[in-house]
Design a protein around this motif. Structure first.
Motif, PDB file in Angstrom:
ATOM      1  N   GLN A   1       2.008  12.599  -4.760  1.00  0.00           N
ATOM      2  CA  GLN A   1       1.862  11.127  -5.465  1.00  0.00           C
ATOM      3  C   GLN A   1       3.014  10.154  -5.096  1.00  0.00           C
ATOM      4  O   GLN A   1       4.338  10.826  -5.102  1.00  0.00           O
ATOM      5  N   GLN A   2       2.662   9.029  -4.459  1.00  0.00           N
ATOM      6  CA  GLN A   2       3.691   8.109  -3.947  1.00  0.00           C
ATOM      7  C   GLN A   2       3.025   6.767  -4.674  1.00  0.00           C
ATOM      8  O   GLN A   2       2.125   6.755  -4.941  1.00  0.00           O
ATOM      9  N   ILE A   3       3.849   5.660  -4.467  1.00  0.00           N
ATOM     10  CA  ILE A   3       3.898   4.240  -4.870  1.00  0.00           C
ATOM     11  C   ILE A   3       3.412   3.553  -4.003  1.00  0.00           C
ATOM     12  O   ILE A   3       4.067   3.124  -3.228  1.00  0.00           O
ATOM     13  N   GLY A   4       2.234   2.726  -4.203  1.00  0.00           N
ATOM     14  CA  GLY A   4       1.616   1.548  -3.329  1.00  0.00           C
ATOM     15  C   GLY A   4       1.630   0.255  -4.249  1.00  0.00           C
ATOM     16  O   GLY A   4       2.040   0.366  -5.298  1.00  0.00           O
ATOM     17  N   CYS A   5       1.478  -0.870  -3.368  1.00  0.00           N
ATOM     18  CA  CYS A   5       1.280  -1.987  -4.191  1.00  0.00           C
ATOM     19  C   CYS A   5       0.274  -2.795  -3.518  1.00  0.00           C
ATOM     20  O   CYS A   5      -0.055  -3.079  -2.531  1.00  0.00           O
ATOM     21  N   ALA A   6      -0.228  -3.662  -4.435  1.00  0.00           N
ATOM     22  CA  ALA A   6      -1.509  -4.647  -4.359  1.00  0.00           C
ATOM     23  C   ALA A   6      -1.129  -5.990  -4.973  1.00  0.00           C
ATOM     24  O   ALA A   6      -0.431  -6.071  -5.873  1.00  0.00           O
ATOM     25  N   VAL A   7      -1.903  -7.006  -4.590  1.00  0.00           N
ATOM     26  CA  VAL A   7      -1.642  -8.383  -5.192  1.00  0.00           C
ATOM     27  C   VAL A   7      -3.009  -9.061  -5.014  1.00  0.00           C
ATOM     28  O   VAL A   7      -3.843  -8.830  -4.800  1.00  0.00           O
ATOM     29  N   SER A   8      -2.896  -9.789  -6.440  1.00  0.00           N
ATOM     30  CA  SER A   8      -4.176 -10.583  -7.054  1.00  0.00           C
ATOM     31  C   SER A   8      -3.806 -12.078  -7.113  1.00  0.00           C
ATOM     32  O   SER A   8      -2.758 -12.186  -7.751  1.00  0.00           O
ATOM     33  N   ARG A   9      -4.672 -12.711  -6.926  1.00  0.00           N
ATOM     34  CA  ARG A   9      -4.703 -14.346  -7.296  1.00  0.00           C
ATOM     35  C   ARG A   9      -5.231 -14.737  -8.772  1.00  0.00           C
ATOM     36  O   ARG A   9      -5.179 -15.540  -9.148  1.00  0.00           O
ATOM     37  N   ASP A  10      -6.221 -13.575  -9.227  1.00  0.00           N
ATOM     38  CA  ASP A  10      -6.877 -13.658 -10.317  1.00  0.00           C
ATOM     39  C   ASP A  10      -6.740 -12.770 -11.307  1.00  0.00           C
ATOM     40  O   ASP A  10      -7.381 -12.655 -12.283  1.00  0.00           O
ATOM     41  N   GLY A  11      -5.924 -11.735 -10.930  1.00  0.00           N
ATOM     42  CA  GLY A  11      -5.862 -10.280 -11.970  1.00  0.00           C
ATOM     43  C   GLY A  11      -6.765  -9.368 -11.871  1.00  0.00           C
ATOM     44  O   GLY A  11      -6.768  -8.532 -12.494  1.00  0.00           O
ATOM     45  N   ILE A  12      -7.900  -9.722 -11.167  1.00  0.00           N
ATOM     46  CA  ILE A  12      -9.045  -8.728 -10.642  1.00  0.00           C
ATOM     47  C   ILE A  12      -9.193  -8.263  -9.429  1.00  0.00           C
ATOM     48  O   ILE A  12      -9.590  -6.952  -9.332  1.00  0.00           O
ATOM     49  N   HIS A  13      -9.133  -9.239  -8.533  1.00  0.00           N
ATOM     50  CA  HIS A  13      -9.437  -8.805  -7.256  1.00  0.00           C
ATOM     51  C   HIS A  13      -8.088  -8.665  -6.383  1.00  0.00           C
ATOM     52  O   HIS A  13      -7.416  -9.573  -6.409  1.00  0.00           O
ATOM     53  N   PHE A  14      -7.975  -7.279  -6.002  1.00  0.00           N
ATOM     54  CA  PHE A  14      -6.683  -7.115  -5.635  1.00  0.00           C
ATOM     55  C   PHE A  14      -6.637  -6.741  -3.922  1.00  0.00           C
ATOM     56  O   PHE A  14      -7.855  -6.186  -3.435  1.00  0.00           O
ATOM     57  N   ARG A  15      -5.704  -6.919  -3.223  1.00  0.00           N
ATOM     58  CA  ARG A  15      -5.423  -6.527  -1.681  1.00  0.00           C
ATOM     59  C   ARG A  15      -4.319  -5.752  -1.626  1.00  0.00           C
ATOM     60  O   ARG A  15      -3.378  -6.405  -2.280  1.00  0.00           O
TER      61      ARG A  15
ATOM     62  N   PRO B   1       2.897   3.729   1.790  1.00  0.00           N
ATOM     63  CA  PRO B   1       3.526   3.473   0.319  1.00  0.00           C
ATOM     64  C   PRO B   1       4.801   2.711   0.160  1.00  0.00           C
ATOM     65  O   PRO B   1       5.488   2.518   1.182  1.00  0.00           O
ATOM     66  N   PHE B   2       4.637   1.867  -0.807  1.00  0.00           N
ATOM     67  CA  PHE B   2       5.794   1.078  -1.135  1.00  0.00           C
ATOM     68  C   PHE B   2       7.149   1.972  -1.529  1.00  0.00           C
ATOM     69  O   PHE B   2       8.092   1.731  -1.128  1.00  0.00           O
ATOM     70  N   LEU B   3       6.891   3.233  -2.295  1.00  0.00           N
ATOM     71  CA  LEU B   3       8.019   3.997  -2.522  1.00  0.00           C
ATOM     72  C   LEU B   3       7.619   5.370  -2.416  1.00  0.00           C
ATOM     73  O   LEU B   3       6.531   5.794  -2.934  1.00  0.00           O
ATOM     74  N   THR B   4       8.018   6.203  -1.444  1.00  0.00           N
ATOM     75  CA  THR B   4       7.636   7.652  -1.034  1.00  0.00           C
ATOM     76  C   THR B   4       8.407   8.464  -1.874  1.00  0.00           C
ATOM     77  O   THR B   4       9.273   8.203  -2.627  1.00  0.00           O
ATOM     78  N   ASN B   5       7.704   9.688  -1.698  1.00  0.00           N
ATOM     79  CA  ASN B   5       8.397  10.875  -2.221  1.00  0.00           C
ATOM     80  C   ASN B   5       9.854  11.222  -1.442  1.00  0.00           C
ATOM     81  O   ASN B   5       9.870  10.695  -0.432  1.00  0.00           O
ATOM     82  N   GLY B   6      10.501  11.968  -2.002  1.00  0.00           N
ATOM     83  CA  GLY B   6      11.771  12.143  -1.176  1.00  0.00           C
ATOM     84  C   GLY B   6      11.854  13.053  -0.329  1.00  0.00           C
ATOM     85  O   GLY B   6      10.697  13.976   0.062  1.00  0.00           O
ATOM     86  N   GLU B   7      12.852  13.628   0.495  1.00  0.00           N
ATOM     87  CA  GLU B   7      12.932  14.571   1.625  1.00  0.00           C
ATOM     88  C   GLU B   7      13.040  15.711   0.870  1.00  0.00           C
ATOM     89  O   GLU B   7      13.476  15.901  -0.352  1.00  0.00           O
ATOM     90  N   PRO B   8      12.741  16.764   1.753  1.00  0.00           N
ATOM     91  CA  PRO B   8      12.920  18.183   1.245  1.00  0.00           C
ATOM     92  C   PRO B   8      14.445  18.586   0.695  1.00  0.00           C
ATOM     93  O   PRO B   8      15.435  17.991   1.180  1.00  0.00           O
ATOM     94  N   GLY B   9      14.570  19.069  -0.408  1.00  0.00           N
ATOM     95  CA  GLY B   9      15.840  18.910  -1.291  1.00  0.00           C
ATOM     96  C   GLY B   9      16.242  17.863  -2.112  1.00  0.00           C
ATOM     97  O   GLY B   9      17.107  18.111  -3.111  1.00  0.00           O
TER      98      GLY B   9
END
Length: 303
Positions: free
Chosen positions: A222-236, A242-250
């Motif tokens: 699991q990793q973290i993405g990001c989307a944005v909306s101008r009305d709180g309902i329709h997102f792009r 990913p905005f924030l990835t999982n770490g490297e081995p170790g």
């Protein structure tokens, strides 16, 4: 200094699904815990409480215990806001399959919570979902409160996001919520998202709603993405990556960086809390990164 927190009161380091608020001069964090000694396969899920003075060093302060029949199989994945001098907690029942739903409770001291008499307060309707609602996050946007939740397709295979709203003076009871979508507001489409988008974490910036979300099921990774909306309902999405990835081995988070929560402090600094581990889910830790903004887009402030 890096935040690296895990609750060890159940016999192993285990803290998932963080939610953070500032309340009466201290920081309160609510998170999922698992009790493996209650005689049930997989353990029983509950919610732990930790307190901090600096957002980095946390001390375990308590636990929210099961009280009512709809909580009998467990509950977890809290979302939290402060409204009118009280902490409002939005959490999900667990262990009921498609019948899991969002509940609400309120606290005067951050440690003891009174349940909403109408619990569970929300589950979605429509042929596009299976009726399940988990991973609540609530935010004030314009003159309403928006509830973001994860649900699944009718076959129970694809995890995706939906939204509902209630008025600004709401008691957050079941009858106050209006479902705001007749289809997913965000569903997995990119390779790294697999079959799952969950754990919406939202904030308002420049009159827009930014949603950080978890892509893929736990440890796949699991990793973290990001989307944005101008009305709180329709997102792009703001990116196909990913905005924030999982770490490297170790690394401590090589198995995943997931289930985000956005916290905006009183000085307007914004922090992204998230969970991770490096042993495929035997243990779970919570950490955070600070988020900056440049030309209307978020970025991670590297220390």
């Amino acid at each position: 200094m890096m935040m690296y927190f895990a609750d060890t009161t159940k016999g192993r380091p285990f803290s998932k699904d963080p939610a953070v608020v500032k309340f009466k001069g201290s920081y309160y964090m609510y998170y999922s815990i698992n009790s493996p000694k209650e005689g049930k396969a997989g353990g029983i899920w509950g919610i732990g409480i930790a307190i901090s003075d600096d957002l980095t060093h946390w001390r375990v302060a308590g636990e929210i215990y099961r009280e009512l029949e709809y909580e009998a199989n467990g509950f977890c994945a809290p979302g939290a806001i402060v409204k009118d001098g009280q902490i409002h907690l939005f959490y999900q029942t667990y262990g009921n399959g498609a019948k899991d739903a969002i509940c609400h409770a309120v606290s005067e001291d951050g440690l003891h919570f009174c349940r909403n008499a109408s619990n569970p307060i929300f589950s979605p309707t429509g042929e596009w979902n299976n009726g399940r609602a988990i991973d609540a996050d609530v935010i004030r946007y314009h003159d309403k409160y928006y509830l973001y939740f994860a649900t699944r397709d009718p076959k129970g295979e694809i995890q995706m996001l939906g939204a509902a709203f209630t008025e600004a003076d709401s008691d957050f009871g079941r009858d106050s919520w209006v479902q705001a979508c007749s289809e997913p507001i965000l569903r997995p489409e990119l390779p790294w998202e697999g079959k799952c988008i969950e754990a919406a974490a939202v904030c308002v910036k420049d009159q827009k709603v930014f949603m950080f979300y978890a892509g893929n099921y736990n440890n796949m990774p699991q990793q973290i993405g990001c989307a944005v909306s101008r009305d709180g309902i329709h997102f792009r999405r703001i990116s196909d990556f990913p905005f924030l990835t999982n770490g490297e081995p170790g690394d401590w988070n090589s198995s995943e960086s997931g289930h985000p929560f956005l916290f905006k402090d009183e000085d307007d600094r914004t922090y992204l809390f998230y969970q991770g581990n490096n042993d495929n889910g035997k243990t779970w830790y919570i950490s955070k990164v600070e988020i900056g903004w440049q030309q209307g887009r978020p970025f991670i402030i590297r220390k």
